[in-house]
Design an enzyme around this catalytic site. Structure first.
Site, PDB file in Angstrom:
ATOM      1  N   GLY A 198     -13.546  30.682 -45.141  1.00 32.88           N
ATOM      2  CA  GLY A 198     -12.539  30.558 -46.189  1.00 32.88           C
ATOM      3  C   GLY A 198     -13.199  30.691 -47.547  1.00 32.88           C
ATOM      4  O   GLY A 198     -14.418  30.507 -47.667  1.00 32.88           O
ATOM      5  N   HIS A 208     -10.409  22.938 -53.404  1.00 34.55           N
ATOM      6  CA  HIS A 208     -11.130  23.754 -54.399  1.00 34.55           C
ATOM      7  C   HIS A 208     -10.208  24.137 -55.558  1.00 34.55           C
ATOM      8  O   HIS A 208     -10.611  24.084 -56.718  1.00 34.55           O
ATOM      9  CB  HIS A 208     -11.660  25.045 -53.758  1.00 34.55           C
TER      10      HIS A 208
HETATM   11  O1  GNR Z   1     -17.328  28.675 -44.218  1.00 32.41           O
HETATM   12  C1  GNR Z   1     -16.846  27.540 -44.273  1.00 32.41           C
HETATM   13  N1  GNR Z   1     -16.867  26.760 -43.157  1.00 32.41           N
HETATM   14  C2  GNR Z   1     -16.198  25.539 -43.055  1.00 32.41           C
HETATM   15  C3  GNR Z   1     -16.500  24.724 -41.967  1.00 32.41           C
HETATM   16  C4  GNR Z   1     -15.863  23.518 -41.808  1.00 32.41           C
HETATM   17  C5  GNR Z   1     -14.906  23.110 -42.721  1.00 32.41           C
HETATM   18  C6  GNR Z   1     -14.598  23.914 -43.819  1.00 32.41           C
HETATM   19  C7  GNR Z   1     -15.237  25.119 -43.983  1.00 32.41           C
HETATM   20  S1  GNR Z   1     -14.828  26.136 -45.327  1.00 32.41           S
HETATM   21  C8  GNR Z   1     -16.323  27.021 -45.545  1.00 32.41           C
HETATM   22  C9  GNR Z   1     -16.163  28.114 -46.583  1.00 32.41           C
HETATM   23  C10 GNR Z   1     -15.877  27.493 -47.936  1.00 32.41           C
HETATM   24  O2  GNR Z   1     -16.698  26.968 -48.618  1.00 32.41           O
HETATM   25  N2  GNR Z   1     -14.636  27.529 -48.338  1.00 32.41           N
HETATM   26  O3  GNR Z   1     -14.300  26.962 -49.509  1.00 32.41           O
HETATM   27 NI    NI Z   2     -15.745  25.353 -49.810  1.00 31.65          NI
END
Ligand code: GNR
Ligand code: NI
Length: 173
Positions: free
Chosen positions: A46, A137
């Protein structure tokens, strides 16, 4: 498409609250495509616009193994939450740090797609975790905010040191 650079904790720009997108245009679609490329390149599941220093409420995600299921959320809102789950989270803005965070188990999300049309989604498991992490975020929050202040200070110290070393290496190179 272009790759964008990802802000790292404790950068104060990660604390800004993103503004709603007023209408979905080519500008948002271009940003979404660039964010998706940036997320794939960084091997994340994400990415929120805040992390690439864009102050709009836009999130990209892809939880599939083969990166074939991109999802886009504009102005996402959680309208219902049920239960709780604990998941070990990581964040592209907090590299190398992983910690358990407690969040809702199931959430109902309302958002606009890249075509500007509203949709609703019921999510659980990792999808629910990720949506909550990304909306945080957009509200200027980072997962380390849920840790004790002692742990958060340790994370901050470790990342500042790493960032100093990265900078020194870049200067020598
Ligand atoms: O890549 C991501 N892995 C993840 C693993 C467990 C819970 C949330 C995340 S989000 C993260 C990418 C990210 O920083 N998104 O803001
Ligand atoms: Ni994040």
């Amino acid at each position: 498409m272009s790759r964008l650079s990802i802000l790292e904790f404790p950068d104060p720009r990660l604390r800004r609250v993103a503004k709603p997108v007023e209408s979905v245009t080519e500008r948002e679609r271009k940003l979404a495509a660039d964010m998706l490329e940036t997320m794939y390149e960084a091997r994340g599941i994400g990415l929120a616009a805040t992390q690439v220093n864009e102050g709009v409420r836009l999130v990209v995600m892809d939880l599939s193994e083969d990166r074939s299921e991109p999802r886009f959320f504009i102005n996402p809102e959680i309208t219902d939450r049920v239960g709780s789950q604990t998941c070990e989270e990581g964040c592209l803005s907090v590299p190398g740090i992983y910690a358990e965070v407690k969040r809702a188990e199931k959430v109902t999300v309302r958002a606009l797609g890249l075509d500007g049309a509203p949709f609703e989604l019921e999510a659980d498991g990792l999808l629910a975790v990720c949506i909550q992490h990304e909306i945080d975020h957009l509200d200027g929050k980072v997962f380390v905010d849920y840790l004790s202040s002692l742990k958060r200070r340790m994370v901050e110290k470790r990342l500042r040191k790493q960032q100093r070393q990265d900078k020194a290496e870049a200067t020598r190179a």
